[in-house]
Design a protein around this motif. Sequence first.
Motif, PDB file in Angstrom:
ATOM      1  N   CYS A  10      -0.480  -7.622 -14.083  1.00  0.00           N
ATOM      2  CA  CYS A  10       0.018  -7.267 -12.759  1.00  0.00           C
ATOM      3  C   CYS A  10       1.460  -7.750 -12.633  1.00  0.00           C
ATOM      4  O   CYS A  10       1.910  -8.574 -13.436  1.00  0.00           O
ATOM      5  CB  CYS A  10      -0.824  -7.950 -11.679  1.00  0.00           C
ATOM      6  N   PRO A  11       2.196  -7.265 -11.609  1.00  0.00           N
ATOM      7  CA  PRO A  11       3.587  -7.712 -11.450  1.00  0.00           C
ATOM      8  C   PRO A  11       3.710  -9.239 -11.317  1.00  0.00           C
ATOM      9  O   PRO A  11       4.700  -9.819 -11.752  1.00  0.00           O
ATOM     10  CB  PRO A  11       4.038  -7.015 -10.157  1.00  0.00           C
ATOM     11  N   ASP A  12       2.704  -9.918 -10.747  1.00  0.00           N
ATOM     12  CA  ASP A  12       2.807 -11.365 -10.539  1.00  0.00           C
ATOM     13  C   ASP A  12       2.118 -12.169 -11.630  1.00  0.00           C
ATOM     14  O   ASP A  12       1.947 -13.378 -11.492  1.00  0.00           O
ATOM     15  CB  ASP A  12       2.231 -11.743  -9.166  1.00  0.00           C
ATOM     16  N   GLY A  13       1.707 -11.550 -12.698  1.00  0.00           N
ATOM     17  CA  GLY A  13       1.080 -12.316 -13.784  1.00  0.00           C
ATOM     18  C   GLY A  13      -0.123 -11.588 -14.340  1.00  0.00           C
ATOM     19  O   GLY A  13      -0.413 -10.452 -13.978  1.00  0.00           O
ATOM     20  N   THR A  14      -0.819 -12.299 -15.234  1.00  0.00           N
ATOM     21  CA  THR A  14      -1.959 -11.701 -15.929  1.00  0.00           C
ATOM     22  C   THR A  14      -3.235 -12.433 -15.532  1.00  0.00           C
ATOM     23  O   THR A  14      -3.232 -13.660 -15.428  1.00  0.00           O
ATOM     24  CB  THR A  14      -1.731 -11.807 -17.454  1.00  0.00           C
ATOM     25  N   TYR A  15      -4.279 -11.673 -15.289  1.00  0.00           N
ATOM     26  CA  TYR A  15      -5.543 -12.264 -14.830  1.00  0.00           C
ATOM     27  C   TYR A  15      -6.678 -11.895 -15.769  1.00  0.00           C
ATOM     28  O   TYR A  15      -6.871 -10.717 -16.069  1.00  0.00           O
ATOM     29  CB  TYR A  15      -5.899 -11.742 -13.427  1.00  0.00           C
ATOM     30  N   GLU A  50     -17.157 -11.771 -11.244  1.00  0.00           N
ATOM     31  CA  GLU A  50     -16.480 -11.587  -9.961  1.00  0.00           C
ATOM     32  C   GLU A  50     -15.160 -12.349  -9.884  1.00  0.00           C
ATOM     33  O   GLU A  50     -14.415 -12.196  -8.919  1.00  0.00           O
ATOM     34  CB  GLU A  50     -17.396 -12.052  -8.817  1.00  0.00           C
ATOM     35  N   ASP A  51     -14.871 -13.171 -10.888  1.00  0.00           N
ATOM     36  CA  ASP A  51     -13.683 -14.017 -10.816  1.00  0.00           C
ATOM     37  C   ASP A  51     -12.480 -13.396 -11.509  1.00  0.00           C
ATOM     38  O   ASP A  51     -12.615 -12.748 -12.537  1.00  0.00           O
ATOM     39  CB  ASP A  51     -13.968 -15.376 -11.487  1.00  0.00           C
ATOM     40  N   GLY A  78     -12.568 -14.920 -23.277  1.00  0.00           N
ATOM     41  CA  GLY A  78     -12.087 -14.938 -21.904  1.00  0.00           C
ATOM     42  C   GLY A  78     -10.982 -15.977 -21.759  1.00  0.00           C
ATOM     43  O   GLY A  78     -10.276 -16.278 -22.736  1.00  0.00           O
ATOM     44  N   HIS A  79     -10.842 -16.529 -20.565  1.00  0.00           N
ATOM     45  CA  HIS A  79      -9.717 -17.441 -20.325  1.00  0.00           C
ATOM     46  C   HIS A  79      -9.818 -18.715 -21.165  1.00  0.00           C
ATOM     47  O   HIS A  79      -8.815 -19.392 -21.387  1.00  0.00           O
ATOM     48  CB  HIS A  79      -9.577 -17.773 -18.839  1.00  0.00           C
ATOM     49  N   PRO A 108     -18.039 -16.162 -21.475  1.00  0.00           N
ATOM     50  CA  PRO A 108     -17.993 -16.177 -20.012  1.00  0.00           C
ATOM     51  C   PRO A 108     -18.471 -14.818 -19.463  1.00  0.00           C
ATOM     52  O   PRO A 108     -18.660 -13.875 -20.246  1.00  0.00           O
ATOM     53  CB  PRO A 108     -16.510 -16.412 -19.702  1.00  0.00           C
ATOM     54  N   PRO A 109     -18.669 -14.728 -18.140  1.00  0.00           N
ATOM     55  CA  PRO A 109     -19.131 -13.456 -17.567  1.00  0.00           C
ATOM     56  C   PRO A 109     -18.234 -12.298 -18.029  1.00  0.00           C
ATOM     57  O   PRO A 109     -17.017 -12.432 -18.059  1.00  0.00           O
ATOM     58  CB  PRO A 109     -19.016 -13.686 -16.061  1.00  0.00           C
ATOM     59  N   MET A 110     -18.859 -11.196 -18.378  1.00  0.00           N
ATOM     60  CA  MET A 110     -18.138 -10.138 -19.087  1.00  0.00           C
ATOM     61  C   MET A 110     -17.529  -9.122 -18.127  1.00  0.00           C
ATOM     62  O   MET A 110     -17.909  -9.028 -16.966  1.00  0.00           O
ATOM     63  CB  MET A 110     -19.121  -9.477 -20.045  1.00  0.00           C
TER      64      MET A 110
END
Lengths: 144, 81
Positions: free
Chosen positions: A126-131, A136-137, B9-10, B76-78
């Motif tokens: 995304c423009p403000d960073g990577t997620y 759901e997180d 994941g992270h 982690p959750p996929m």
Amino acid sequence: MAEARVVKNRIDIAALEAQVSGTANGAVCTFTGQVRRNSRGREVAYLEYNAYIPMAEKMMRRIAEEAESKWGCSIVVQHRIGRIELGEASIVIAVGSPHRAQAFEACRWCIDTIKEDVPIWKREVCPDGTYWIEGEDALKADEA
Amino acid sequence: MKVNVLLFGHYSDYIQNQPLEFDLPVGACVQDLTRKLAEREPRLADLKRFCRFAVNEEYAELDTKLTEDCTVAVLPPMSGG
């Protein structure tokens, strides 16, 4: 026999449909998951998918085979990884079956189960960073 | 016995590009490995709450026994699809 692969290049949707279009089948149902511009309020530039490739292929094949035997159909699945642009396909599931009801049901069950149990993760750039998206997180990635 | 670990994941951001190997006593299980991971990197302390595990590419439980040179994956959750 179900076929399931993790691929790095564009998915050829017509080729997958052709694989399950035998003349015994009166229905071909295809699900395509594609990259969306918005995600929970964030604007997405593109996605990057990562997989635990050997396990992901094994799990996808197992899920597709289970659906084939439950609904009496033929299934091919490809999930793409790496960088995927907006509007491009990340997953395609093609189901061929003598009748439409089984094709729809098998296709729906496959995508729902793949999302839960196949070790693949996406990162939203995304423009403000990577997620990292984990269930759901959405977790901001370390971009050292 | 030697145990190989893969993070996804992270969590993969925490241990970048280095192969993760642990030496564990014969009879050790997935849960024993999670303790070792927490000692190595404090940000890996909560794996049991959030993640599933696989041993040699099959889903495993916390009490699944590890074997020599096996590969444990932290999942982690996929978010495929």
